[in-house]
Write an enzyme that holds these catalytic residues in place. Structure first.
Site, PDB file in Angstrom:
ATOM      1  N   ASP A  55       0.979  -1.263   0.009  1.00  0.00           N
ATOM      2  CA  ASP A  55       0.062   0.055   0.086  1.00  0.00           C
ATOM      3  C   ASP A  55       0.875   1.268  -0.040  1.00  0.00           C
ATOM      4  O   ASP A  55       2.127   1.117   0.250  1.00  0.00           O
ATOM      5  CB  ASP A  55      -0.906   0.193   1.207  1.00  0.00           C
ATOM      6  N   TYR A 110       7.050 -10.112   7.025  1.00  0.00           N
ATOM      7  CA  TYR A 110       6.831  -8.719   7.246  1.00  0.00           C
ATOM      8  C   TYR A 110       7.490  -8.250   8.616  1.00  0.00           C
ATOM      9  O   TYR A 110       7.401  -9.158   9.683  1.00  0.00           O
ATOM     10  CB  TYR A 110       5.216  -8.384   7.263  1.00  0.00           C
TER      11      TYR A 110
END
Length: 263
Positions: A55, A110
């Site tokens: 994003d 992540y």
């Protein structure tokens, strides 16, 4: 030849990684650099693809793309010279037959960085609730996709002045890691306990957990089970990294002085 590149970027100025008309994106910059070098003309014909989308504002230490080109030597030698300073390749590989950067990934890792985490030990304990296969409807925007995902490892550790939520899974849903980070942040501040996370994973989602800000999220690693040959960072990117480091050190010192003055 089908080439795979491992690359990093800061997401600050990009409107996400996926191409968008008339907006700066990571894919747009990478494809533009490839076309500038004459590595391909049409990204579709070259089968250009990345491991996944990030994003707006999200960073990557290890993103991966692949594309077909008849000029592999030029790509390896010159891409870092023409990419913008906030994107740089760190390795390359000749992709094996059938390779796709998204579907060939064995796992993804992540990291989410917390500036003011609170009780890190409690956060780490709560993070263990995510390990295994669960319904993540409460922690993601699943849409019409299967909300079940398998998490292989989950922990919270200290890295300098930050607490870091590190999570490895076979795959992730949209906003999933950021929603998980929000839940752990609440545990760190004493607003929730690990049992709250277990409850959200156990039953149908009545309400989705809000996503944490994108600036703290980094796509940290992707495992394909294949080796990448390291690439040297370009001088422009090296200077860019040095400038960012000096800036954040300065901001940390200013923040420390302001905090001290308020006590």
């Amino acid at each position: 030849m089908n080439l795979a590149f491992r690359f990093s970027y800061f997401g600050d100025r990009f409107f996400g990684s996926q191409m968008q008309p008339d907006l700066p994106t990571v894919e747009g910059e990478f494809i533009g650099a490839c076309r500038h070098l004459g590595l391909f003309e049409d990204w579709r014909e070259a089968c250009f693809a990345t491991a996944g989308r990030t994003d707006r504002g999200v960073h990557a230490r290890c993103q991966v793309c692949s594309f077909l080109t008849d000029k592999p030597e030029l790509a390896i030698e010159a891409l870092n010279r023409v990419l913008p300073a906030d994107i740089w390749c760190t390795g390359w590989a000749e992709a094996p037959e059938g390779f796709h950067p998204r579907y060939s990934a064995v796992s993804r890792t992540y990291r989410y960085y917390f500036v003011a985490p609170g009780d890190v030990a409690a956060m780490h304990e709560a993070a263990q609730e995510f390990v295994g296969r669960h319904d993540f409807s409460a922690f993601a925007r699943a849409g019409d996709r299967n909300p079940e995902r398998r998490i292989l490892a989950s922990r919270v550790l200290i890295d300098g002045r930050f607490a870091v939520f590190e999570v490895t899974g076979e795959s992730f849903l949209w906003n999933m890691v950021r929603c998980m980070a929000t839940a752990l942040g609440r545990v760190g501040r004493g607003e929730a306990e690990a049992t709250e996370i277990a409850r959200l994973l156990a039953g149908p989602a009545e309400q989705r957990v809000a996503a944490a800000p994108p600036e703290g999220l980094i796509l940290w690693d992707i495992d394909y089970g294949i080796p990448f040959t390291p690439l040297s960072i370009d001088a422009r990117s090296s200077r860019y990294l040095d400038d960012r480091h000096r800036y954040h050190v300065l901001m940390a010192e200013v923040s420390a002085h302001l905090t001290s003055d308020l006590r």
